[in-house]
Enzyme design. Structure first.
Site, PDB file in Angstrom:
ATOM      1  N   ASP A 325       0.822  -1.212   0.000  1.00 19.12           N
ATOM      2  CA  ASP A 325       0.000   0.000   0.000  1.00 19.12           C
ATOM      3  C   ASP A 325       0.858   1.266   0.000  1.00 19.12           C
ATOM      4  OD1 ASP A 325       0.864  -0.828   2.578  1.00 19.12           O
ATOM      5  OD2 ASP A 325      -0.469   0.646   3.493  1.00 19.12           O
ATOM      6  N   GLU A 326       0.266   2.321  -0.494  1.00 15.03           N
ATOM      7  CA  GLU A 326       0.798   3.687  -0.362  1.00 15.03           C
ATOM      8  C   GLU A 326       2.292   3.807  -0.685  1.00 15.03           C
ATOM      9  OE1 GLU A 326      -1.975   5.597   3.078  1.00 15.03           O
ATOM     10  OE2 GLU A 326      -0.540   4.116   3.789  1.00 15.03           O
TER      11      GLU A 326
HETATM   12  C1  ACM Z   1      -3.680   1.291   4.627  1.00 16.88           C
HETATM   13  O1  ACM Z   1      -4.542   1.738   5.409  1.00 16.88           O
HETATM   14  N1  ACM Z   1      -2.644   2.021   4.260  1.00 16.88           N
HETATM   15  C2  ACM Z   1      -3.786  -0.063   4.090  1.00 16.88           C
END
Ligand code: ACM
Length: 512
Positions: A325-326
């Site tokens: 993620d991110e």
């Molecule tokens: C997330 O909340 N960055 C998966």
């Protein structure tokens, strides 16, 4: 004569009152506030009383669950209850047994039958037996000082879950939580038949699992946490202890190593993982999206292979979570081949891949699972590639979202989640792109930017956890907020008995 017959009536009435006070007062099994709500509950209007003479009889292989039940009954009542083998069934008892003759119950279902003399829990698997024990425990008061309080209404409960995956996540990277805290969190999940604990073991602020081939990850990378305080990590022995504790409660541990972003703790520990060959500083803030592994260095993949190999050896469950993620500073043309390669590493160590929804931009391996938290387009890309989906929509299922603007802990970037809002949704209809057959289950994540103690965790997790457990277990046709809130209210006393520091939402009619 008149007086005499009057006396007889009085004496008889007194006798009846006496009988009904001291012997079994049949209660109505359908009136019990079960969470999650079972598939079917039939009352038969009698009662079983648990006494010190009651014996728990177990089939081979269920000894530990017998001991677990005896220990729980002891906590409730102080009674010491013998556990014996089912070959020795004589008088009154509680029977735990396995049978594959009832396919409707599936892998995790059970039938709990209570009559005047016996209680029996039958299931195909140990998991079902454990779930039946949890239901049985909910028929009892949380504290009982006399036998009369250990009266269980008779009837038959048949029960099995809507979804196979019913989980919660704990972020031990932002703030570190020790083994005892994790075990307490596991107890919370087990009481509500959740079967997965996802541990977010690494992030920018800390690396929390010992990797013997790369020791600085924990000795240096695990030394701090958000706010600059002392961090911590699990030795491999401690991690194994957590895994075993969870397994004994029908809970699978899913370890997450988040990458290629959220990796500052590793980048600070080993200079060679950085593109410029310079170690970063340890980070104790709460920004996201600034770190990345160097995706075109071979050493990065050697590192990941070592980490995944050691973690896979310690983890009996089928999954390794690769985060994903991110990764805002990883170019997409670097991100995709990176995720492709990391998936192959996970598969080469015999595990299945889970990642946050961004990983669906890559070429998913067979049996990959996408965790929907934010982006429907990403998740749809996963579904196109036949991936299963774990439902963790931040605006509904993130434990770290505040209840309202007065909440002491938590954040609200995805909105506020009052207890009713967290409960009142159906994973299969929330988003048109995601349908029932795509969904493996539900998971409620707790990110720990704002929580540093168990009490803080409890405030965010309770009373929402039972609701997420019920969404995962109970079919939507059997759930409404107006009915659920009454059952939840009756669990307030359970939370108090467990010394849980819960949020007293005004939407729930808690009992005094
Ligand atoms: C997330 O909340 N960055 C998966």
């Amino acid at each position: 004569m008149k007086i005499k017959s009057g006396l007889i009536v009085v004496v008889l009435t007194l006798l009846m009152v006496q009988i009904s006070c001291t012997t079994e007062t049949p209660t109505d099994l359908t009136k019990t506030s079960f969470i999650p709500q079972p598939v079917s509950v039939i009352a038969t209007g009698n009662s079983f009383v648990v006494k010190s003479s009651t014996v728990i009889y177990v089939e081979d292989g269920l000894q530990e669950y017998g001991q677990y039940l005896a220990a729980e009954l002891n906590k409730i009542s102080g009674l010491t209850i013998e556990v014996n083998s089912t070959d020795k069934v004589t008088g009154k008892g509680i029977l735990l047994s396995l049978s594959d003759k009832d396919p409707e119950l599936g892998e995790e279902g059970y039938q709990l039958t209570i009559d005047k003399k016996h209680i029996s829990i039958t299931a195909k698997n140990m998991a079902g037996c454990f779930n039946g024990i949890q239901t049985l425990l909910q028929t009892l008061p949380i504290n009982a000082s006399t036998d009369e309080q250990l009266i269980i209404a008779t009837g038959v409960i048949r029960d099995f879950p809507e979804y196979a995956y019913r989980g919660a996540m704990l972020d031990v990277a932002r703030h570190f939580f020790g083994v005892e805290d994790v075990k307490r969190y596991i107890d919370f999940l087990a009481a509500y038949k959740m079967n997965v604990l996802h541990l977010h073991l690494s992030d920018d602020q800390g690396w929390r699992i010992e990797i013997k081939s790369w020791p600085n990850l924990t000795t240096y990378g695990g030394s701090k946490q958000v706010g600059g305080g002392e961090g911590g990590f699990y030795t491999q022995e401690q991690y194994k202890d957590i895994v075993k504790y969870a397994m004994d409660r029908n809970i699978t541990i899913i370890p997450e190593i988040d990458m290629p972003g959220h990796t500052n703790a590793a980048l600070a520990s080993y200079a060679e993982l950085n593109c410029d060959g310079k170690a970063t500083e340890l980070y104790t803030g709460t920004e996201v999206g600034f770190s990345t592994f160097c995706t075109d260095k071979e050493i990065t993949y050697k590192f990941i292979d070592d980490v995944v190999r050691e973690l896979a050896e310690l983890t009996p469950g089928p999954y390794i979570h690769i985060g994903g993620d991110e990764s805002h500073v990883t170019a997409i043309e670097d991100y995709i081949p990176f995720i492709n390669r990391v998936q192959e590493i996970v598969v080469s160590h015999g595990k299945k891949v889970i990642g946050w929804d961004e990983i669906a931009n890559a070429d998913l391996v067979e049996n990959a699972t996408v965790q929907f938290w934010a982006d429907i387009k990403n998740t749809a890309l996963g579904i196109e590639q036949d991936a299963k989906v774990i439902m963790s929509p931040a605006a509904r299922a993130y434990f770290d979202m505040q209840y309202d603007s007065t909440s002491v802990f938590g954040l609200h970037w995805a909105g506020y989640i009052e207890v009713d809002h967290g409960y009142s949704w159906d994973p299969a209809t929330l988003v048109p792109e995601i349908t029932k057959e795509n969904i493996l289950g539900i998971e409620a994540p707790l990110w720990s930017e704002t929580v540093s103690k168990m009490d803080d965790i409890e405030y965010l997790v309770f009373p929402r956890l039972p609701g997420y457990a019920e969404i995962g277990w109970t079919a939507p046709a059997l759930r409404t907020w107006d009915e659920y809130k009454l059952r939840l209210a009756n669990h307030g006393k359970r939370f108090e008995a467990m010394d849980i520091d819960y949020y007293r939402s005004t939407l729930v009619p808690w009992q005094e």
